[in-house]
Design a protein around this motif. Structure first.
Motif, PDB file in Angstrom:
ATOM      1  N   ASN A   1      -0.475  50.066 -18.521  1.00 52.81           N
ATOM      2  CA  ASN A   1      -1.121  51.015 -19.462  1.00 52.81           C
ATOM      3  C   ASN A   1      -1.670  50.488 -20.637  1.00 52.81           C
ATOM      4  OD1 ASN A   1      -0.759  52.678 -17.294  1.00 52.81           O
ATOM      5  ND2 ASN A   1       1.086  53.824 -18.007  1.00 52.81           N
ATOM      6  N   ARG A   2      -1.054  49.901 -21.193  1.00 54.78           N
ATOM      7  CA  ARG A   2      -1.155  49.141 -22.674  1.00 54.78           C
ATOM      8  C   ARG A   2      -2.219  48.260 -22.630  1.00 54.78           C
ATOM      9  NH1 ARG A   2      -0.048  44.400 -24.535  1.00 54.78           N
ATOM     10  NH2 ARG A   2       1.723  44.327 -23.270  1.00 54.78           N
ATOM     11  N   LEU A   3      -2.419  47.255 -21.400  1.00 53.33           N
ATOM     12  CA  LEU A   3      -3.625  46.439 -21.187  1.00 53.33           C
ATOM     13  C   LEU A   3      -4.803  47.230 -20.795  1.00 53.33           C
ATOM     14  CD1 LEU A   3      -1.679  43.818 -19.181  1.00 53.33           C
ATOM     15  CD2 LEU A   3      -2.728  43.622 -21.402  1.00 53.33           C
ATOM     16  N   ASP A   4      -4.574  47.957 -20.006  1.00 48.27           N
ATOM     17  CA  ASP A   4      -5.726  49.102 -19.713  1.00 48.27           C
ATOM     18  C   ASP A   4      -6.488  49.656 -20.914  1.00 48.27           C
ATOM     19  OD1 ASP A   4      -7.692  49.881 -18.038  1.00 48.27           O
ATOM     20  OD2 ASP A   4      -6.196  51.463 -17.096  1.00 48.27           O
ATOM     21  N   HIS A   5      -5.498  50.212 -21.827  1.00 47.49           N
ATOM     22  CA  HIS A   5      -5.929  50.828 -22.993  1.00 47.49           C
ATOM     23  C   HIS A   5      -6.704  49.708 -24.076  1.00 47.49           C
ATOM     24  CE1 HIS A   5      -5.916  53.936 -26.288  1.00 47.49           C
ATOM     25  NE2 HIS A   5      -5.247  53.139 -27.045  1.00 47.49           N
ATOM     26  N   GLU A   6      -6.196  48.789 -24.007  1.00 42.50           N
ATOM     27  CA  GLU A   6      -6.802  47.656 -24.617  1.00 42.50           C
ATOM     28  C   GLU A   6      -8.102  47.208 -24.220  1.00 42.50           C
ATOM     29  OE1 GLU A   6      -3.631  44.738 -25.301  1.00 42.50           O
ATOM     30  OE2 GLU A   6      -2.609  45.995 -26.669  1.00 42.50           O
ATOM     31  N   GLY A   7      -8.314  47.422 -23.030  1.00 43.92           N
ATOM     32  CA  GLY A   7      -9.618  47.039 -22.174  1.00 43.92           C
ATOM     33  C   GLY A   7      -9.524  45.881 -21.500  1.00 43.92           C
ATOM     34  N   GLU A   8      -8.272  45.366 -21.340  1.00 44.04           N
ATOM     35  CA  GLU A   8      -7.976  44.149 -20.291  1.00 44.04           C
ATOM     36  C   GLU A   8      -7.798  44.801 -18.893  1.00 44.04           C
ATOM     37  OE1 GLU A   8      -8.001  40.929 -21.020  1.00 44.04           O
ATOM     38  OE2 GLU A   8      -8.345  41.341 -23.275  1.00 44.04           O
ATOM     39  N   ARG A   9      -8.977  45.233 -18.073  1.00 47.37           N
ATOM     40  CA  ARG A   9      -8.788  45.630 -17.016  1.00 47.37           C
ATOM     41  C   ARG A   9      -8.149  44.902 -15.658  1.00 47.37           C
ATOM     42  NH1 ARG A   9      -9.493  49.781 -19.705  1.00 47.37           N
ATOM     43  NH2 ARG A   9     -11.562  50.833 -19.925  1.00 47.37           N
ATOM     44  N   ASP A  10      -8.739  43.468 -15.814  1.00 46.10           N
ATOM     45  CA  ASP A  10      -8.067  42.358 -14.713  1.00 46.10           C
ATOM     46  C   ASP A  10      -6.858  42.311 -15.047  1.00 46.10           C
ATOM     47  OD1 ASP A  10     -10.519  42.363 -13.406  1.00 46.10           O
ATOM     48  OD2 ASP A  10     -11.125  40.746 -14.870  1.00 46.10           O
ATOM     49  N   ALA A  11      -6.397  42.146 -16.077  1.00 44.36           N
ATOM     50  CA  ALA A  11      -4.872  41.802 -16.511  1.00 44.36           C
ATOM     51  C   ALA A  11      -4.057  43.004 -16.048  1.00 44.36           C
ATOM     52  CB  ALA A  11      -4.653  41.502 -18.010  1.00 44.36           C
ATOM     53  N   ALA A  12      -4.418  44.243 -16.180  1.00 42.10           N
ATOM     54  CA  ALA A  12      -3.632  45.534 -16.239  1.00 42.10           C
ATOM     55  C   ALA A  12      -3.657  45.573 -14.457  1.00 42.10           C
ATOM     56  CB  ALA A  12      -4.545  46.406 -16.820  1.00 42.10           C
ATOM     57  N   ARG A  13      -4.632  45.110 -13.979  1.00 37.85           N
ATOM     58  CA  ARG A  13      -4.640  45.353 -12.395  1.00 37.85           C
ATOM     59  C   ARG A  13      -3.693  44.272 -11.862  1.00 37.85           C
ATOM     60  NH1 ARG A  13      -7.244  42.166  -9.111  1.00 37.85           N
ATOM     61  NH2 ARG A  13      -8.317  41.251 -10.667  1.00 37.85           N
ATOM     62  N   ARG A  14      -3.542  43.332 -12.468  1.00 38.46           N
ATOM     63  CA  ARG A  14      -2.816  42.267 -11.956  1.00 38.46           C
ATOM     64  C   ARG A  14      -1.160  42.777 -12.105  1.00 38.46           C
ATOM     65  NH1 ARG A  14      -6.379  38.649 -13.853  1.00 38.46           N
ATOM     66  NH2 ARG A  14      -5.360  38.508 -15.914  1.00 38.46           N
ATOM     67  N   VAL A  15      -1.028  43.130 -13.363  1.00 32.05           N
ATOM     68  CA  VAL A  15       0.552  43.649 -13.675  1.00 32.05           C
ATOM     69  C   VAL A  15       0.556  44.850 -12.756  1.00 32.05           C
ATOM     70  CG1 VAL A  15       1.720  44.812 -15.503  1.00 32.05           C
ATOM     71  CG2 VAL A  15       0.354  42.775 -15.886  1.00 32.05           C
ATOM     72  N   ARG A  16      -0.172  45.699 -12.510  1.00 33.48           N
ATOM     73  CA  ARG A  16       0.028  46.895 -11.631  1.00 33.48           C
ATOM     74  C   ARG A  16       0.626  46.582 -10.133  1.00 33.48           C
ATOM     75  NH1 ARG A  16      -4.340  49.744 -14.360  1.00 33.48           N
ATOM     76  NH2 ARG A  16      -3.276  51.496 -15.515  1.00 33.48           N
ATOM     77  N   ALA A  17      -0.314  45.521  -9.757  1.00 34.25           N
ATOM     78  CA  ALA A  17       0.183  44.932  -8.223  1.00 34.25           C
ATOM     79  C   ALA A  17       1.547  44.183  -8.574  1.00 34.25           C
ATOM     80  CB  ALA A  17      -0.841  43.547  -8.053  1.00 34.25           C
ATOM     81  N   GLN A  18       2.113  43.525  -9.520  1.00 34.00           N
ATOM     82  CA  GLN A  18       3.513  43.365  -9.447  1.00 34.00           C
ATOM     83  C   GLN A  18       4.340  44.444  -9.563  1.00 34.00           C
ATOM     84  OE1 GLN A  18       3.481  40.975 -13.277  1.00 34.00           O
ATOM     85  NE2 GLN A  18       3.058  38.980 -12.205  1.00 34.00           N
ATOM     86  N   ALA A  19       3.844  45.277 -10.204  1.00 34.19           N
ATOM     87  CA  ALA A  19       4.737  46.656 -10.247  1.00 34.19           C
ATOM     88  C   ALA A  19       4.854  47.272  -8.942  1.00 34.19           C
ATOM     89  CB  ALA A  19       4.333  47.877 -11.207  1.00 34.19           C
ATOM     90  N   ASP A  20       3.560  47.320  -8.075  1.00 39.84           N
ATOM     91  CA  ASP A  20       3.532  47.936  -6.771  1.00 39.84           C
ATOM     92  C   ASP A  20       4.201  46.937  -5.757  1.00 39.84           C
ATOM     93  OD1 ASP A  20       2.159  49.999  -7.842  1.00 39.84           O
ATOM     94  OD2 ASP A  20       0.209  49.063  -7.014  1.00 39.84           O
ATOM     95  N   ALA A  21       4.357  45.604  -6.157  1.00 41.46           N
ATOM     96  CA  ALA A  21       5.221  44.941  -4.947  1.00 41.46           C
ATOM     97  C   ALA A  21       6.636  44.895  -5.255  1.00 41.46           C
ATOM     98  CB  ALA A  21       4.743  43.460  -5.284  1.00 41.46           C
ATOM     99  N   LEU A  22       6.849  44.998  -6.580  1.00 41.10           N
ATOM    100  CA  LEU A  22       8.384  45.391  -6.932  1.00 41.10           C
ATOM    101  C   LEU A  22       8.927  46.795  -6.448  1.00 41.10           C
ATOM    102  CD1 LEU A  22      10.889  44.053  -8.103  1.00 41.10           C
ATOM    103  CD2 LEU A  22      10.205  45.038 -10.373  1.00 41.10           C
ATOM    104  N   GLN A  23       8.179  47.700  -6.583  1.00 37.28           N
ATOM    105  CA  GLN A  23       8.556  49.142  -5.882  1.00 37.28           C
ATOM    106  C   GLN A  23       8.596  48.871  -4.385  1.00 37.28           C
ATOM    107  OE1 GLN A  23       9.164  52.007  -7.801  1.00 37.28           O
ATOM    108  NE2 GLN A  23       9.826  52.515  -5.597  1.00 37.28           N
ATOM    109  N   ARG A  24       7.597  48.199  -3.738  1.00 37.72           N
ATOM    110  CA  ARG A  24       7.823  48.320  -2.154  1.00 37.72           C
ATOM    111  C   ARG A  24       8.965  47.487  -1.584  1.00 37.72           C
ATOM    112  NH1 ARG A  24       2.261  47.041  -2.828  1.00 37.72           N
ATOM    113  NH2 ARG A  24       2.607  44.876  -2.595  1.00 37.72           N
ATOM    114  N   ARG A  25       9.418  46.568  -2.551  1.00 38.17           N
ATOM    115  CA  ARG A  25      10.672  45.870  -2.353  1.00 38.17           C
ATOM    116  C   ARG A  25      11.801  46.940  -2.305  1.00 38.17           C
ATOM    117  NH1 ARG A  25      13.504  43.109   0.784  1.00 38.17           N
ATOM    118  NH2 ARG A  25      14.891  41.441  -0.082  1.00 38.17           N
TER     119      ARG A  25
END
Length: 94
Positions: free
Chosen positions: A55-79
């Motif tokens: 969310n912080r990265l998305d707010h700062e305009g770092e859309r690609d980095a935010a997408r990658r971090v969300r993917a990590q969070a989603d993978a951990l949540q699936r686990r």
């Protein structure tokens, strides 16, 4: 007599090999049955922190980095979901 002796030696060798294989399998089973301990509370905390970072990265305009971090969070949540489902399935096995 010579052939019979060879056949007896061969049979004994095969039986010894089979017994050795059975002994190895018998000793390997307790190691395979060992359980893995995970801290679900800590994993959930990591998911929360990763989502906050995204969310912080998305707010700062770092859309690609935010997408990658969300993917990590989603993978951990699936686990986490997999572990909880596996725990529920094994508790009603018998």
């Amino acid at each position: 007599m010579r052939r019979r002796m060879s056949a007896l030696v061969l049979t004994a060798a095969l039986a010894g090999g089979a017994l050795a294989t059975v002994a190895q399998v018998a000793t390997a089973q307790p190691a395979a049955a060992a359980s893995i301990t995970v801290d679900l509370k800590q994993m959930r905390q990591q998911v929360y922190e990763l989502r906050q970072k995204a969310n912080r990265l998305d707010h700062e305009g770092e859309r690609d980095a935010a997408r990658r971090v969300r993917a990590q969070a989603d993978a951990l949540q699936r686990r986490i979901d997999q572990l909880e489902k596996a725990e529920g399935d094994t508790s009603h096995h018998f």
